[in-house]
Design a protein around this motif. Structure first.
Motif, PDB file in Angstrom:
ATOM      1  N   GLU A  11     -10.113   6.040 -11.513  1.00  0.00           N
ATOM      2  CA  GLU A  11      -9.988   5.148 -12.674  1.00  0.00           C
ATOM      3  C   GLU A  11      -9.386   4.875 -12.991  1.00  0.00           C
ATOM      4  N   SER A  12      -8.096   5.111 -12.878  1.00  0.00           N
ATOM      5  CA  SER A  12      -6.332   4.011 -13.618  1.00  0.00           C
ATOM      6  C   SER A  12      -6.404   3.666 -11.599  1.00  0.00           C
ATOM      7  N   VAL A  13      -6.624   2.845 -11.398  1.00  0.00           N
ATOM      8  CA  VAL A  13      -6.517   2.010  -9.589  1.00  0.00           C
ATOM      9  C   VAL A  13      -5.175   1.556  -9.685  1.00  0.00           C
ATOM     10  N   GLN A  14      -4.481   0.473 -10.562  1.00  0.00           N
ATOM     11  CA  GLN A  14      -2.565   0.986 -10.515  1.00  0.00           C
ATOM     12  C   GLN A  14      -2.500   2.161 -10.434  1.00  0.00           C
ATOM     13  N   ARG A  15      -2.552   3.037 -11.142  1.00  0.00           N
ATOM     14  CA  ARG A  15      -1.481   4.762 -11.245  1.00  0.00           C
ATOM     15  C   ARG A  15      -1.801   5.123  -9.840  1.00  0.00           C
ATOM     16  N   TYR A  16      -3.008   5.030  -9.135  1.00  0.00           N
ATOM     17  CA  TYR A  16      -3.763   5.747  -7.977  1.00  0.00           C
ATOM     18  C   TYR A  16      -2.930   5.042  -7.060  1.00  0.00           C
ATOM     19  N   GLU A  17      -2.890   3.586  -6.686  1.00  0.00           N
ATOM     20  CA  GLU A  17      -2.217   3.386  -5.922  1.00  0.00           C
ATOM     21  C   GLU A  17      -1.518   3.252  -5.788  1.00  0.00           C
ATOM     22  N   LYS A  18       0.067   3.260  -6.739  1.00  0.00           N
ATOM     23  CA  LYS A  18       1.163   3.190  -6.921  1.00  0.00           C
ATOM     24  C   LYS A  18       1.851   4.771  -6.445  1.00  0.00           C
ATOM     25  N   ALA A  19       0.455   6.434  -6.900  1.00  0.00           N
ATOM     26  CA  ALA A  19       0.914   7.670  -6.101  1.00  0.00           C
ATOM     27  C   ALA A  19       0.716   7.069  -4.760  1.00  0.00           C
ATOM     28  N   LEU A  20      -0.052   6.615  -4.537  1.00  0.00           N
ATOM     29  CA  LEU A  20       0.088   6.419  -2.913  1.00  0.00           C
ATOM     30  C   LEU A  20       1.109   5.972  -2.016  1.00  0.00           C
ATOM     31  N   SER A  21       1.051   5.032  -2.908  1.00  0.00           N
ATOM     32  CA  SER A  21       2.270   4.153  -2.609  1.00  0.00           C
ATOM     33  C   SER A  21       3.342   5.140  -2.306  1.00  0.00           C
ATOM     34  N   LEU A  22       3.918   6.039  -3.232  1.00  0.00           N
ATOM     35  CA  LEU A  22       5.520   6.253  -3.451  1.00  0.00           C
ATOM     36  C   LEU A  22       5.746   7.455  -2.484  1.00  0.00           C
ATOM     37  N   PHE A  23       4.104   7.836  -2.225  1.00  0.00           N
ATOM     38  CA  PHE A  23       3.930   8.947  -1.620  1.00  0.00           C
ATOM     39  C   PHE A  23       4.256   8.584   0.028  1.00  0.00           C
ATOM     40  N   GLN A  24       3.656   7.511   0.110  1.00  0.00           N
ATOM     41  CA  GLN A  24       3.976   6.874   1.619  1.00  0.00           C
ATOM     42  C   GLN A  24       5.147   6.415   2.038  1.00  0.00           C
ATOM     43  N   THR A  25       5.772   6.249   0.921  1.00  0.00           N
ATOM     44  CA  THR A  25       7.220   5.852   1.425  1.00  0.00           C
ATOM     45  C   THR A  25       8.183   7.003   1.974  1.00  0.00           C
ATOM     46  N   ARG A  49      -9.075 -10.626  -9.047  1.00  0.00           N
ATOM     47  CA  ARG A  49      -8.842  -9.619  -7.661  1.00  0.00           C
ATOM     48  C   ARG A  49      -7.887  -9.533  -6.979  1.00  0.00           C
ATOM     49  N   ILE A  50      -7.510 -11.157  -6.470  1.00  0.00           N
ATOM     50  CA  ILE A  50      -6.745 -11.561  -5.456  1.00  0.00           C
ATOM     51  C   ILE A  50      -4.823 -10.448  -5.981  1.00  0.00           C
ATOM     52  N   LEU A  51      -4.663 -10.962  -7.491  1.00  0.00           N
ATOM     53  CA  LEU A  51      -3.588 -10.057  -8.117  1.00  0.00           C
ATOM     54  C   LEU A  51      -3.497  -8.822  -7.910  1.00  0.00           C
ATOM     55  N   ARG A  52      -4.593  -8.080  -8.348  1.00  0.00           N
ATOM     56  CA  ARG A  52      -5.290  -6.696  -7.764  1.00  0.00           C
ATOM     57  C   ARG A  52      -4.854  -6.103  -6.597  1.00  0.00           C
ATOM     58  N   ALA A  53      -5.799  -6.940  -6.077  1.00  0.00           N
ATOM     59  CA  ALA A  53      -4.950  -6.921  -3.934  1.00  0.00           C
ATOM     60  C   ALA A  53      -3.746  -7.215  -3.887  1.00  0.00           C
ATOM     61  N   ALA A  54      -3.109  -8.093  -4.523  1.00  0.00           N
ATOM     62  CA  ALA A  54      -1.671  -8.605  -3.659  1.00  0.00           C
ATOM     63  C   ALA A  54      -1.599  -7.023  -4.147  1.00  0.00           C
ATOM     64  N   SER A  55      -1.448  -6.734  -5.712  1.00  0.00           N
ATOM     65  CA  SER A  55      -0.748  -5.829  -5.951  1.00  0.00           C
ATOM     66  C   SER A  55      -0.399  -4.082  -4.919  1.00  0.00           C
ATOM     67  N   ILE A  56      -1.730  -3.965  -4.557  1.00  0.00           N
ATOM     68  CA  ILE A  56      -1.710  -3.154  -3.663  1.00  0.00           C
ATOM     69  C   ILE A  56      -0.709  -3.499  -2.612  1.00  0.00           C
ATOM     70  N   LEU A  57      -0.958  -4.422  -1.778  1.00  0.00           N
ATOM     71  CA  LEU A  57      -0.707  -4.457  -0.772  1.00  0.00           C
ATOM     72  C   LEU A  57       1.043  -4.364  -0.749  1.00  0.00           C
ATOM     73  N   LEU A  58       1.657  -5.237  -1.810  1.00  0.00           N
ATOM     74  CA  LEU A  58       2.626  -5.366  -1.922  1.00  0.00           C
ATOM     75  C   LEU A  58       3.373  -3.698  -1.557  1.00  0.00           C
ATOM     76  N   ALA A  59       2.550  -2.811  -2.643  1.00  0.00           N
ATOM     77  CA  ALA A  59       3.009  -1.586  -2.886  1.00  0.00           C
ATOM     78  C   ALA A  59       3.070  -1.011  -1.420  1.00  0.00           C
ATOM     79  N   ARG A  60       2.000  -1.173  -0.713  1.00  0.00           N
ATOM     80  CA  ARG A  60       1.872  -0.395   0.428  1.00  0.00           C
ATOM     81  C   ARG A  60       2.113  -0.978   1.754  1.00  0.00           C
TER      82      ARG A  60
END
Length: 704
Positions: free
Chosen positions: A342-356, A404-415
Motif C-alpha cells: 500500500e505504501s507506493v512510494q516506499r515500495y518503488e524506492k525499495a525496488l529502485s534501490l535493489f535494481q541500482t 498522477r504525473i508527479l507520482r509517475a515522475a517519481s517512479i521513472l526517476l527512481a528507476r
C-alpha cells in the motif's frame, strides 16, 4: 523442479523484505510463474506482513494459505515435525511454479543463534541456495536521531558474514550470494571486499546503501503507534515519512528556528499559539517543510481555533492523541517504517534501490535461470522499462499540476528510465511533490511562460504557420499552452518526446503535433496502435484511436506503420488486414477497400508478411487458418492486426481487454517525425510510466 532461493539473515531488522521484493521482481522479468513461501510465521490471526507484500506483487498467483509453512509455536513444540510440514508445503508450491522466493523467519520468537541455524537447516532440506542478508547497521547501538542506528565498519560486517557462512556450512546449506543491506554509502566497495574475503571469491556479493526513507516511519504508522486520529489535513499525506522529531515544548519564538525538514512536530494540544505559528511557518515557504503535527494531551481545541483552522487550506496532517508528551515521543521514536504494497512510494524506492545496486543479469546467471519463450504482460512491461533505461531519452510531461504525473515522475526517476522535464510553476510543483512524499529532485521543472523560451518558440511557430497567417503575437499566445509548449520543446530538440493527456483531451494533446512535428517521409497519416499483452504473448492492434474510417491508402499506411512499431518493440511483424471475409470469398466496398490496401502494402513493402482480407479467427487460430488459408505465412500466426475502421478496432481491443484479461498499453501514436503520445484522462500511474517508457523507446529508434 522449480529454481528456488532462500533469503535469510543471522539477526533481525536486516531489511529482508526489501531484498525479497527485489529478487521476486527480478525473477518476474524472465519467468511467468514465480511463487513465494514463508516457512515460519507468527501464530494468531494476524497475517504475515512480508508474505502479504510479496503476494501483492503483480503476477504472483498464490493464496496466502499456500505460502505459509508453520508457526513459531509449531517449531517450539516439535522442530522435526515442523520441518517435515515445511518441506511438504513448500513442495506443493514448487510444483506450481518455475521459481520460488523463500523468505526466512524474523527473529521474533527464538534466540538468534538457534533461529539462524534452523533457517539454514530448512534451506538445506528444501534444496534452495541461500542468499544471506547482513545489516550494515548495528541495531543495538542506537543513534539519537529518529529511526537510525550506527553504521558498522566493513570489518565488522565481514566478521558477521564469516560467522554466518560457517553456520550455513554446519547445516549443509549452500550459499550462493551475500547482500549487505543498509550499508554505509561511503564504504560500499570496502564492505563488499570485506565480505568477499571470508568465503569463496566466486560467490556473488552486493551492497545496498542506507536509505532512511525505507526505515523512517510514515505519519500513518505514527498515527497508529500513538492511537491517534486525523483531525485536519489530507489523508493521502499520511504516507509521507518523518525523518526527525521536534518536541515543541517551548515558546513560539524558540520552536520556529528548531523546525527541520520532514520532521513530525509534537505540540501540547493546549499550546494553540505554537500550533498556529507552526502552520503559518509551513505555509510560508520560508521555513522547512514538515511531515506533520501531533497534538498530544487530553485537551480539545477551542472552538475559535477550530474555526480558524477551518479557514486554512490545510494539507499537512494534524494528528491528535491523548498520550502525554513523554509517551508520545517514546512511541514515535520506537516506530519503524514498514515496507507494504500500500505504501507506493516506499515500495518503488525499495525496488529502485535493489535494481541500482544488484546486477540483475548476474543474479539470473547465478540462479541458472533460462530466458522464457513465453511473454506475459508483466514481463513485457519490464522489458519496456529496461529498454528505456538502456539509452535514456528526455521526455517532457506538460501536466505538472496532476498528482498522477508527479507520482509517475517519481517512479521513472527512481528507476532511471528517462530524463524528465515537468511543465508548471516550479515552486508549486516541488512543494506538492514534497507534500506527497515524492522525490522529483532530478526532474527539470519549467514554466510554459518562460520569457526566453516563449520568444524562441513563438518565432519558430510563426514561421511554421505563416501560410495560415499566424502573427508573432498570436504565436506567442499559442505556445504558452502546455501542449504547444511541450511540442515545441520536442520540435526544437530540447526534449526527445512528449507524454500528455491525463488532464487534456486527445485533440488538445495531438493537434500541435499535426501542426509542428508532422508525419515521417512516406507516411501520409498519423495513426495509433495498442500493444495487447495477452497471457503468453503480445499483439499489435491498429488503428483503434485516431482515424475513424480510413481509405485503402490510409489502411496501407496504418499497416506499414504498425509493422514498424511492432518491430520496434521486439515483435516479429506478420500483418493481418482484417475484414468480415477471408481471401476471395467476399465482395463489396468494405472488403474491396481491405483488398486494395493489402495490395498497396505488398507493393510498398514486398518483404513484409501480410495477408488480407482475412477474418480475425483465421488470422489468430491455427486450426481455422489451416482450413481457410493453408498456404498463408500469416494466417493463424498474425502478430499485427489492422482493423478496417475505428469502430471495429476500438470495440475489439476493449472486448479483448475485458474478456481475455489482456493488458492494453497505448494508444501509441505512430507516423509522426518525433514521438508524442496521448494518455487517457482516466490513466493510472502505471499507465503513465509505461507510456513514458514507450515514448523513450520510440525516441531511441528515431535517433538511430
Amino acid at each position: 523442479m522449480a529454481q528456488s532461493i532462500y533469503i535469510t539473515s543471522a539477526e533481525g531488522h536486516t531489511g529482508k523484505s526489501t531484498i525479497a521484493l527485489g529478487v521476486l521482481d527480478a525473477l518476474m522479468r524472465v519467468s511467468p510463474r514465480v511463487g513465494v513461501f514463508r516457512p515460519i510465521v507468527r501464530p494468531g490471526e494476524e497475517r504475515d506482513r512480508v508474505l502479504e507484500l510479496l503476494l501483492a506483487h503483480d503476477g504472483v498467483q498464490l493464496d496466502y494459505v499456500d505460502g505459509v509453512g508453520v508457526t513459531y509455536d509449531d517449531v517450539r513444540d516439535d522442530p522435526d515435525r515442523a520441518l517435515a510440514t515445511i518441506v511438504a508445503r513448500f513442495k506443493a508450491v514448487e510444483a506450481r511454479c518455475d521459481a520460488v522466493v523463500v523468505v526466512g523467519s524474523d527473529y521474533t520468537d527464538v534466540a538468534s543463534p538457534a533461529e539462524f541455524s534452523y533457517n539454514a537447516r530448512i534451506a538445506a532440506n528444501l534444496g534452495a541456495p541461500v542468499m544471506l542478508v547482513i545489516s550494515g547497521r548495528d541495531q543495538q547501538r542506537r543513534a539519537e536521531q529518529l529511526g537510525t542506528t550506527t553504521a558498522r565498519t566493513p570489518g565488522e560486517v565481514g566478521q558477521i558474514a564469516a560467522l554466518a557462512v560457517a553456520e550455513l556450512a554446519v547445516e549443509q546449506a549452500s550459499l550462493f550470494a551475500v547482500v549487505v543491506n543498509r550499508a554505509d554509502p561511503a564504504q560500499l566497495d570496502a564492505t563488499i571486499e570485506a565480505v568477499r574475503a571470508v568465503h569463496s571469491p566466486h560467490t556473488a556479493v552486493w551492497a545496498l546503501p542506507e536509505d532512511r526513507s525505507l526505515v523512517a516511519p510514515s505519519m500513518r504508522s505514527i498515527l497508529r503507534a500513538i492511537d491517534g486520529r486525523l483531525v485536519k489535513g489530507a489523508p493521502e499525506l499520511l504516507d509521507r515519512e518523518a525523518f526527525d522529531v521536534v518536541i515543541a515544548g517551548m515558546s513560539m519564538v524558540n520552536v520556529l528556528p528548531r523546525l527541520t525538514a520532514d520532521a513530525v512536530v509534537v505540540i501540547a494540544a493546549d499550546r494553540t499559539d505554537v500550533l498556529l505559528a507552526t502552520l503559518l511557518a509551513s505555509a510560508s515557504g520560508t521555513f522547512p517543510q514538515i511531515a506533520g503535527i501531533v497534538l498530544n494531551g487530553p485537551f480539545e481545541l477551542p472552538e475559535s481555533v477550530q474555526t480558524l483552522l477551518d479557514g486554512f487550506t490545510l494539507s499537512i496532517p494534524i494528528v491528535a492523541t491523548d498520550l502525554g508528551t513523554y509517551d508520545t515521543a517514546a512511541s514515535i521514536m520506537n516506530t519503524r517504517g514498514r515496507l507494504t504494497a500500500e505504501s507506493v512510494q516506499r515500495y518503488e524506492k525499495a525496488l529502485s534501490l535493489f535494481q541500482t545496486h544488484v546486477d540483475l543479469t548476474e543474479l539470473g546467471i547465478e540462479l541458472g535461470l533460462a530466458e522464457s519463450t513465453v511473454v506475459t504482460p508483466l514481463m513485457f512491461e519490464y522489458g519496456l522499462i529496461e529498454r528505456a533505461r538502456s539509452d535514456r531519452q528526455h521526455i517532457v510531461l506538460p501536466e505538472g499540476d496532476d498528482d498522477r504525473i508527479l507520482r509517475a515522475a517519481s517512479i521513472l526517476l527512481a528507476r532511471d528510465v528517462a530524463e524528465l522535464t515537468i511543465l508548471g510553476d516550479e515552486q508549486s510543483i516541488r512543494a506538492r511533490a514534497s507534500a506527497l512524499g515524492l522525490n522529483i529532485d532530478a526532474a527539470h521543472v519549467l514554466s510554459p511562460t518562460d520569457p526566453a523560451l516563449v520568444e524562441r518558440f513563438a518565432e519558430e511557430y510563426a514561421r511554421l504557420r505563416a501560410h495560415k497567417g499566424i502573427t508573432l503575437q498570436q504565436a506567442a499566445d499559442t505556445v504558452t499552452d502546455v501542449s504547444y509548449f511541450g511540442t515545441m520543446m520536442v520540435h526544437t530538440g530540447l526534449a526527445d518526446g512528449m507524454v500528455s493527456g491525463a488532464a487534456h483531451t486527445t485533440a488538445h494533446t495531438i493537434r500541435p503535433s499535426f501542426e509542428i512535428i508532422k508525419t515521417k517521409p512516406g507516411v501520409d497519416v498519423v495513426s495509433s496502435v495498442f500493444l495487447m499483452a495477452l497471457a503468453d504473448r503480445v499483439l499489435v492492434y491498429g488503428d483503434c484511436a485516431v482515424i475513424p474510417d480510413p481509405t485503402s491508402i490510409q489502411l496501407a499506411d496504418i499497416a506499414i506503420s504498425s509493422a514498424a512499431t511492432a518491430q520496434q518493440f521486439g515483435i516479429d511483424p506478420r500483418v493481418a488486414m482484417l475484414s468480415y471475409s477471408t481471401g476471395a470469398s467476399g465482395t463489396g466496398a468494405d472488403v474491396d477497400k481491405v483488398r486494395e490496401a493489402t495490395a498497396l502494402v505488398r507493393e510498398r513493402m514486398p518483404e513484409l508478411p501480410v495477408e488480407g482480407p482475412i477474418q480475425y479467427d483465421a488470422a489468430a487460430d491455427a486450426a481455422v487458418a489451416k482450413a481457410k488459408l493453408p498456404d498463408s505465412a500469416v494466417a493463424g500466426r498474425a502478430t499485427v492486426f489492422v482493423f478496417p475502421d475505428l469502430n471495429t478496432g476500438n470495440n475489439t481491443y476493449k472486448a479483448v481487454q475485458r474478456s481475455a484479461g489482456a493488458v492494453a498499453i497505448g494508444p501509441v501514436l505512430q507516423g509522426l517525425n518525433k514521438p508524442i503520445n496521448d494518455l487517457s484522462r482516466g490513466a493510472l500511474v502505471d499507465d503513465i510510466v509505461n507510456t513514458v517508457a514507450i515514448t523513450a523507446i520510440q525516441a531511441q529508434g528515431d535517433r538511430s
